[in-house]
Design an enzyme around this catalytic site. Structure first.
Site, PDB file in Angstrom:
ATOM      1  CG  HIS A  17      -1.937  -1.071   1.512  1.00 58.16           C
ATOM      2  ND1 HIS A  17      -2.198  -1.593   2.337  1.00 58.16           N
ATOM      3  CD2 HIS A  17      -2.857  -1.421   0.463  1.00 58.16           C
ATOM      4  CE1 HIS A  17      -2.970  -2.672   2.196  1.00 58.16           C
ATOM      5  NE2 HIS A  17      -3.590  -2.470   0.858  1.00 58.16           N
ATOM      6  CE  LYS A  41     -11.094  -7.774   1.269  1.00 58.22           C
ATOM      7  NZ  LYS A  41      -9.888  -6.860   1.156  1.00 58.22           N
ATOM      8  NE  ARG A  90      -2.956  -7.329  -4.474  1.00 63.50           N
ATOM      9  CZ  ARG A  90      -3.661  -7.335  -3.595  1.00 63.50           C
ATOM     10  NH1 ARG A  90      -3.308  -7.882  -2.474  1.00 63.50           N
ATOM     11  NH2 ARG A  90      -5.064  -7.208  -3.589  1.00 63.50           N
ATOM     12  CB  SER A 128      -4.550  -6.896   4.603  1.00 63.70           C
ATOM     13  OG  SER A 128      -3.960  -5.715   4.196  1.00 63.70           O
TER      14      SER A 128
END
Ligand code: ADP
Length: 160
Positions: A17, A41, A90, A128
């Site tokens: 990040h 989430k 990514r 994360s």
């Protein structure tokens, strides 16, 4: 003055990040990092904890603001007088989801543009969730997340 908004859960912030924020600062005058809750989430850290970690880990950077939002991202972007959303990319696996979200936002608000920034190759595998999993089993996450996050992960795990 071009302000870009970088939204995400940041649960917790990783060096991936931070890399995206630094790259975004080369393109825009100011970056507002917007901490939100992804309905899909369940966060490990509260919004305040996530915000605090972001503040601490971006204090070496100028022109970064850390804020949070709870409603529609597009409304938040407009409230900051911005028309740019930053997202990190990514692997190909991110593409489908990000593509759908960016186009959906454009259908609703044609003037808002999503800009994708590719991370440094070292962080391509990093997210994360992996960091939290590693930390839970006492894995070494140094170098993957800012120092403050290493500390907060240890505190969180010792409490559970
Ligand atoms: P969200 O729940 O909204 O996907 P995240 O905090 O997981 O929030 O991610 C926020 C943004 O940062 C997303 O665009 C995501 O693709 C990007 N991102 C996450 N990890 C990395 C990384 N290692 N490198 C580049 N971008 C990343």
């Amino acid at each position: 003055m071009q302000t870009a908004i970088y939204p995400g859960s940041f649960d917790p912030v990783t060096n991936g990040h931070i890399d995206v924020i630094e790259r975004a600062l080369r393109l825009f005058d100011k970056v507002v990092v917007a901490v939100g809750d992804n309905p899909g989430k369940k966060p490990a850290f509260t919004k305040d904890e996530r915000t605090e970690m972001l503040k601490e880990s971006t204090k070496h950077l100028k022109n970064v603001e850390i804020d949070y939002f709870s409603g529609l991202l597009l409304d938040f972007v407009k409230s900051k007088e911005s028309s740019i959303i930053i997202r990190g990319l990514r692997a190909v696996s991110d593409f489908e989801f990000e593509f759908q979200r960016a186009l959906m936002n454009r259908v609703v608000e044609n003037d808002i543009e999503t800009v994708f920034i590719m991370t440094k190759e070292n962080y391509v595998y990093l997210n994360s969730s992996i960091v939290k999993e590693m930390a839970m089993f006492n894995g070494n996450v140094n170098g993957l997340v800012p120092d403050i996050v290493v500390k907060k992960l240890k505190e969180k795990i010792s409490k559970t």
